[in-house]
Scaffold this motif. Sequence first.
Motif, PDB file in Angstrom:
ATOM      1  N   ASP A  33       0.823  -1.213   0.000  1.00 45.08           N
ATOM      2  CA  ASP A  33       0.000   0.000   0.000  1.00 45.08           C
ATOM      3  C   ASP A  33       0.857   1.264   0.000  1.00 45.08           C
ATOM      4  OD1 ASP A  33      -2.136  -1.705  -0.030  1.00 45.08           O
ATOM      5  OD2 ASP A  33      -2.882  -1.171   1.964  1.00 45.08           O
ATOM      6  N   LEU A  34       1.972   1.243   0.734  1.00 38.19           N
ATOM      7  CA  LEU A  34       2.874   2.390   0.723  1.00 38.19           C
ATOM      8  C   LEU A  34       3.398   2.641  -0.692  1.00 38.19           C
ATOM      9  CD1 LEU A  34       5.577   3.495   3.156  1.00 38.19           C
ATOM     10  CD2 LEU A  34       6.238   3.035   0.825  1.00 38.19           C
ATOM     11  N   PHE A  35       3.845   1.562  -1.349  1.00 35.79           N
ATOM     12  CA  PHE A  35       4.416   1.750  -2.682  1.00 35.79           C
ATOM     13  C   PHE A  35       3.343   2.101  -3.715  1.00 35.79           C
ATOM     14  CE2 PHE A  35       6.697   0.483  -6.612  1.00 35.79           C
ATOM     15  CZ  PHE A  35       7.725   1.413  -6.489  1.00 35.79           C
ATOM     16  N   GLU A  36       2.179   1.478  -3.618  1.00 37.01           N
ATOM     17  CA  GLU A  36       1.074   1.812  -4.529  1.00 37.01           C
ATOM     18  C   GLU A  36       0.707   3.294  -4.414  1.00 37.01           C
ATOM     19  OE1 GLU A  36      -2.451  -0.505  -3.961  1.00 37.01           O
ATOM     20  OE2 GLU A  36      -1.494  -2.365  -4.606  1.00 37.01           O
ATOM     21  N   ALA A  37       0.575   3.794  -3.192  1.00 42.37           N
ATOM     22  CA  ALA A  37       0.203   5.200  -2.994  1.00 42.37           C
ATOM     23  C   ALA A  37       1.244   6.125  -3.613  1.00 42.37           C
ATOM     24  CB  ALA A  37       0.043   5.496  -1.505  1.00 42.37           C
ATOM     25  N   SER A  38       2.505   5.773  -3.488  1.00 35.40           N
ATOM     26  CA  SER A  38       3.581   6.593  -4.061  1.00 35.40           C
ATOM     27  C   SER A  38       3.616   6.482  -5.581  1.00 35.40           C
ATOM     28  CB  SER A  38       4.926   6.152  -3.485  1.00 35.40           C
ATOM     29  OG  SER A  38       4.902   6.224  -2.083  1.00 35.40           O
ATOM     30  N   ALA A  39       3.339   5.276  -6.097  1.00 34.02           N
ATOM     31  CA  ALA A  39       3.436   5.021  -7.535  1.00 34.02           C
ATOM     32  C   ALA A  39       2.214   5.510  -8.311  1.00 34.02           C
ATOM     33  CB  ALA A  39       3.644   3.523  -7.783  1.00 34.02           C
ATOM     34  N   LYS A  40       1.132   5.872  -7.633  1.00 34.87           N
ATOM     35  CA  LYS A  40      -0.051   6.394  -8.326  1.00 34.87           C
ATOM     36  C   LYS A  40       0.191   7.794  -8.869  1.00 34.87           C
ATOM     37  CE  LYS A  40      -3.586   3.534  -6.225  1.00 34.87           C
ATOM     38  NZ  LYS A  40      -4.657   3.420  -5.250  1.00 34.87           N
ATOM     39  N   ARG A  41       1.204   8.450  -8.358  1.00 36.71           N
ATOM     40  CA  ARG A  41       1.600   9.749  -8.904  1.00 36.71           C
ATOM     41  C   ARG A  41       2.406   9.501 -10.172  1.00 36.71           C
ATOM     42  NH1 ARG A  41       2.474  14.099  -4.530  1.00 36.71           N
ATOM     43  NH2 ARG A  41       3.947  14.764  -6.119  1.00 36.71           N
ATOM     44  N   PRO A  42       2.610  10.500 -11.016  1.00 35.96           N
ATOM     45  CA  PRO A  42       3.291  10.255 -12.293  1.00 35.96           C
ATOM     46  C   PRO A  42       4.815  10.146 -12.205  1.00 35.96           C
ATOM     47  CG  PRO A  42       2.630  12.555 -12.138  1.00 35.96           C
ATOM     48  CD  PRO A  42       2.057  11.848 -10.936  1.00 35.96           C
ATOM     49  N   GLU A  43       5.401  10.572 -11.082  1.00 35.85           N
ATOM     50  CA  GLU A  43       6.861  10.597 -10.996  1.00 35.85           C
ATOM     51  C   GLU A  43       7.454   9.198 -10.834  1.00 35.85           C
ATOM     52  OE1 GLU A  43       5.155  14.324  -9.039  1.00 35.85           O
ATOM     53  OE2 GLU A  43       4.866  12.164  -8.730  1.00 35.85           O
ATOM     54  N   HIS A  44       8.673   9.050 -11.353  1.00 33.97           N
ATOM     55  CA  HIS A  44       9.408   7.800 -11.151  1.00 33.97           C
ATOM     56  C   HIS A  44       9.746   7.672  -9.668  1.00 33.97           C
ATOM     57  CE1 HIS A  44      13.319   5.337 -12.016  1.00 33.97           C
ATOM     58  NE2 HIS A  44      12.330   4.562 -11.602  1.00 33.97           N
ATOM     59  N   VAL A  45       9.454   6.527  -9.096  1.00 32.83           N
ATOM     60  CA  VAL A  45       9.741   6.282  -7.685  1.00 32.83           C
ATOM     61  C   VAL A  45      10.311   4.872  -7.534  1.00 32.83           C
ATOM     62  CG1 VAL A  45       7.387   5.483  -7.179  1.00 32.83           C
ATOM     63  CG2 VAL A  45       8.795   6.393  -5.332  1.00 32.83           C
ATOM     64  N   THR A  46      11.309   4.756  -6.650  1.00 33.50           N
ATOM     65  CA  THR A  46      11.856   3.445  -6.321  1.00 33.50           C
ATOM     66  C   THR A  46      11.796   3.259  -4.810  1.00 33.50           C
ATOM     67  OG1 THR A  46      14.151   4.184  -6.115  1.00 33.50           O
ATOM     68  CG2 THR A  46      13.434   3.454  -8.296  1.00 33.50           C
ATOM     69  N   MET A  47      11.874   2.009  -4.397  1.00 30.23           N
ATOM     70  CA  MET A  47      11.858   1.685  -2.977  1.00 30.23           C
ATOM     71  C   MET A  47      12.800   0.524  -2.750  1.00 30.23           C
ATOM     72  SD  MET A  47       8.585   0.608  -0.573  1.00 30.23           S
ATOM     73  CE  MET A  47       8.178  -0.879  -1.497  1.00 30.23           C
ATOM     74  N   HIS A  48      13.590   0.599  -1.699  1.00 29.41           N
ATOM     75  CA  HIS A  48      14.449  -0.517  -1.313  1.00 29.41           C
ATOM     76  C   HIS A  48      13.934  -1.089  -0.006  1.00 29.41           C
ATOM     77  CE1 HIS A  48      17.961  -2.597   0.408  1.00 29.41           C
ATOM     78  NE2 HIS A  48      17.978  -3.073  -0.821  1.00 29.41           N
ATOM     79  N   VAL A  49      13.817  -2.429   0.057  1.00 26.31           N
ATOM     80  CA  VAL A  49      13.278  -3.102   1.234  1.00 26.31           C
ATOM     81  C   VAL A  49      14.170  -4.283   1.587  1.00 26.31           C
ATOM     82  CG1 VAL A  49      11.277  -4.301   2.231  1.00 26.31           C
ATOM     83  CG2 VAL A  49      10.917  -2.492   0.537  1.00 26.31           C
ATOM     84  N   THR A  50      14.441  -4.448   2.868  1.00 29.32           N
ATOM     85  CA  THR A  50      15.094  -5.653   3.383  1.00 29.32           C
ATOM     86  C   THR A  50      14.109  -6.325   4.322  1.00 29.32           C
ATOM     87  OG1 THR A  50      17.267  -4.597   3.279  1.00 29.32           O
ATOM     88  CG2 THR A  50      17.078  -6.575   4.637  1.00 29.32           C
ATOM     89  N   LEU A  51      13.796  -7.583   4.043  1.00 35.58           N
ATOM     90  CA  LEU A  51      12.866  -8.367   4.856  1.00 35.58           C
ATOM     91  C   LEU A  51      13.642  -9.479   5.553  1.00 35.58           C
ATOM     92  CD1 LEU A  51      10.305  -8.648   1.989  1.00 35.58           C
ATOM     93  CD2 LEU A  51       9.805  -7.529   4.157  1.00 35.58           C
ATOM     94  N   SER A  52      13.247  -9.786   6.787  1.00 32.50           N
ATOM     95  CA  SER A  52      13.930 -10.841   7.530  1.00 32.50           C
ATOM     96  C   SER A  52      12.942 -11.556   8.424  1.00 32.50           C
ATOM     97  CB  SER A  52      15.054 -10.219   8.382  1.00 32.50           C
ATOM     98  OG  SER A  52      15.696 -11.205   9.162  1.00 32.50           O
ATOM     99  N   ARG A  53      13.089 -12.874   8.501  1.00 32.07           N
ATOM    100  CA  ARG A  53      12.327 -13.667   9.474  1.00 32.07           C
ATOM    101  C   ARG A  53      13.266 -14.703  10.088  1.00 32.07           C
ATOM    102  NH1 ARG A  53      11.046 -18.840   7.496  1.00 32.07           N
ATOM    103  NH2 ARG A  53      10.703 -19.008   5.253  1.00 32.07           N
ATOM    104  N   GLY A  54      13.082 -14.958  11.362  1.00 38.93           N
ATOM    105  CA  GLY A  54      13.860 -15.987  12.047  1.00 38.93           C
ATOM    106  C   GLY A  54      15.303 -15.616  12.319  1.00 38.93           C
ATOM    107  N   CYS A  55      15.629 -14.332  12.364  1.00 39.58           N
ATOM    108  CA  CYS A  55      17.015 -13.917  12.583  1.00 39.58           C
ATOM    109  C   CYS A  55      17.450 -14.292  13.999  1.00 39.58           C
ATOM    110  CB  CYS A  55      17.167 -12.415  12.372  1.00 39.58           C
ATOM    111  SG  CYS A  55      18.841 -11.826  12.687  1.00 39.58           S
ATOM    112  N   PRO A  56      18.537 -15.060  14.145  1.00 40.77           N
ATOM    113  CA  PRO A  56      18.983 -15.446  15.486  1.00 40.77           C
ATOM    114  C   PRO A  56      19.541 -14.272  16.295  1.00 40.77           C
ATOM    115  CG  PRO A  56      20.529 -16.232  13.831  1.00 40.77           C
ATOM    116  CD  PRO A  56      19.355 -15.650  13.094  1.00 40.77           C
ATOM    117  N   GLY A  57      19.871 -13.183  15.633  1.00 44.74           N
ATOM    118  CA  GLY A  57      20.431 -12.027  16.320  1.00 44.74           C
ATOM    119  C   GLY A  57      19.399 -11.046  16.837  1.00 44.74           C
ATOM    120  N   GLU A  58      18.121 -11.300  16.569  1.00 43.41           N
ATOM    121  CA  GLU A  58      17.049 -10.401  17.008  1.00 43.41           C
ATOM    122  C   GLU A  58      16.075 -11.171  17.891  1.00 43.41           C
ATOM    123  OE1 GLU A  58      16.386  -7.116  16.449  1.00 43.41           O
ATOM    124  OE2 GLU A  58      18.325  -6.924  15.472  1.00 43.41           O
TER     125      GLU A  58
END
Length: 197
Positions: free
Chosen positions: A52-77
Amino acid sequence: MSLYPMTSDFLGVITSGLHALKPYEKDLRIETDDMSTLVVGAPEPLFDAIRDLFEASAKRPEHVTMHVTLSRGCPGEPDDPSCRCEALERAQDQTLAERQELATEAVKDAHTSGVLIDVQFSLYVMGSGDHMEEIYGCIEFLKSSGTFLKSKNFCTRLRGDAGAVFETLRQAFLRFGPAEGHVTIDLTASANSPSLG
């Protein structure tokens, strides 16, 4: 995640994206600073919020990029109880073929947003066991997902409606790699690129 609008009105694009996170504040821990937004919680609302965050940003005409790091099961957290997911827990008892079929069905049922996006991502399955079998199984799923564009060195390109693309990512994250293991995804999303015109 970090959002990068290619416009002098970057604040308007970022604000519209962050406003789309409001409905998720009761289900997710959301912390925004000047560099990025941290979102912690179960995969169902988490992927919906990112989409939803990216869709809302991408509905405008400007070029937009997003970088995401996803993690599950990290032993350090610490294992946050809000991150529990029934689909992930059930996946431990399913074969690779069963998980591929369930993932493909979920993408077919994804919501349609009308926003065309591109994503480049890598899945990392860490720990002991045959991690390459899980990665190859995920790649096989991606090729049948309807969002697959092409393979690249160390990553996969997806293209399509934001609903289907983010559902493909959710399924890759949930269904491949050991349910109790550490799995990460590194992704870059793009919309409205002038290079595609």
